[in-house]
Scaffold this active site. Structure first.
Site, PDB file in Angstrom:
ATOM      1  N   LYS A 117       0.846  -1.181   0.000  1.00 57.62           N
ATOM      2  CA  LYS A 117       0.000   0.000   0.000  1.00 57.62           C
ATOM      3  C   LYS A 117       0.893   1.246   0.000  1.00 57.62           C
ATOM      4  CE  LYS A 117      -3.888   1.944   2.656  1.00 57.62           C
ATOM      5  NZ  LYS A 117      -4.690   1.794   3.887  1.00 57.62           N
ATOM      6  N   HIS A 119      -0.188   4.444   0.368  1.00 53.10           N
ATOM      7  CA  HIS A 119      -0.767   5.591   1.057  1.00 53.10           C
ATOM      8  C   HIS A 119      -1.173   5.159   2.467  1.00 53.10           C
ATOM      9  CE1 HIS A 119      -4.164   3.367  -0.678  1.00 53.10           C
ATOM     10  NE2 HIS A 119      -4.881   3.849   0.311  1.00 53.10           N
TER      11      HIS A 119
END
Length: 235
Positions: A117, A119
């Site tokens: 991921k 963010h």
């Protein structure tokens, strides 16, 4: 927090055998364990197939978690947290952690993403920080690839990959570079990686179940399973 339970003697063994038979029945009733002709990842034609993805409602998952938790407690295995490898290991690890908490053993839980991921918190790991002795919870172990990936992630986080819990040990030869080897994936993890493996049931338990049933159709399946084990069985 560690799971700590006496392993016991013959009584414990009998309890484990009874649990294994109940699990085979549960898997059959749930459509998770099926007989027929199925192609495995190794390209073999297997007379039976175990698809844990078909534990597909709340009641089945709750019952499955009871089997995992019961087997873990009966084994006397000690560990500090649970890791569920993506993807099937995520709901398995979460429900097993919840069931252990229901039984008074609150164990931290984490899992990984297949894709990092970029963010928010970022990274590939979600849940409690990996530390101490980590139990990997998954459905079956075929080539051992998922376990190796989990081991790498656990070690990279500074924790210790300690043991693996699976639903079914197929007890068959693994393949390496497309070639059958003498050991199973479970034996490799135990003997080469030095990790404990706890299985709710094994191929031997499945054959014992078939032996105990007078159903003619099941007897036909038993002969096919015996022939498969004679060809591909490990150990």
């Amino acid at each position: 927090m560690a799971i700590d339970s006496d392993k016991g003697g013959a009584g414990a063994g009998g309890q484990e055998a009874q649990m294994a038979q109940q699990f085979v029945q549960f898997a059959l009733d749930s459509g998770v364990l099926r007989f027929g002709q199925f192609k495995t990842k190794a390209g073999r034609i297997s007379p039976y197939f175990f698809n844990a993805g078909l534990f597909d409602d709340g009641a089945k998952m709750a019952r499955l978690a009871e089997f995992y938790a019961g087997r873990l407690i009966d084994s006397g295995l000690e560990f500090d947290m649970i890791f569920g490898p993506a993807y099937k290991g995520i709901p398995l690890g979460a429900t097993v952690a919840a069931e252990l908490a229901r039984r008074g053993r609150n164990i931290p839980f984490a899992y990984n993403r297949k894709e990092a991921k970029d963010h928010g918190e970022g990274g590939t790991l979600v849940g409690a920080p990996l530390k101490g002795r980590v139990l990997i919870v998954d459905d079956v172990m075929s080539a051992g690839t998922a376990v190796r990936e989990s081991i790498a992630a656990i070690r990279a986080a500074g924790a210790t990959p300690h043991a693996v819990a699976i639903a079914l040990d197929r007890q068959e030869k693994a393949t390496e570079n497309g070639v059958d080897v003498d050991h199973s994936a479970v034996q490799y993890v135990r003997n080469q990686l030095g990790m404990q493996v706890v299985a709710i049931a094994t191929l031997d338990d499945l054959l014992q179940y078939l032996n105990s049933r007078a159903d003619n159709a099941l007897q036909e399946h038993k002969q096919a399973v015996l022939a498969y084990r004679a060809r591909y069985g490990a150990g």
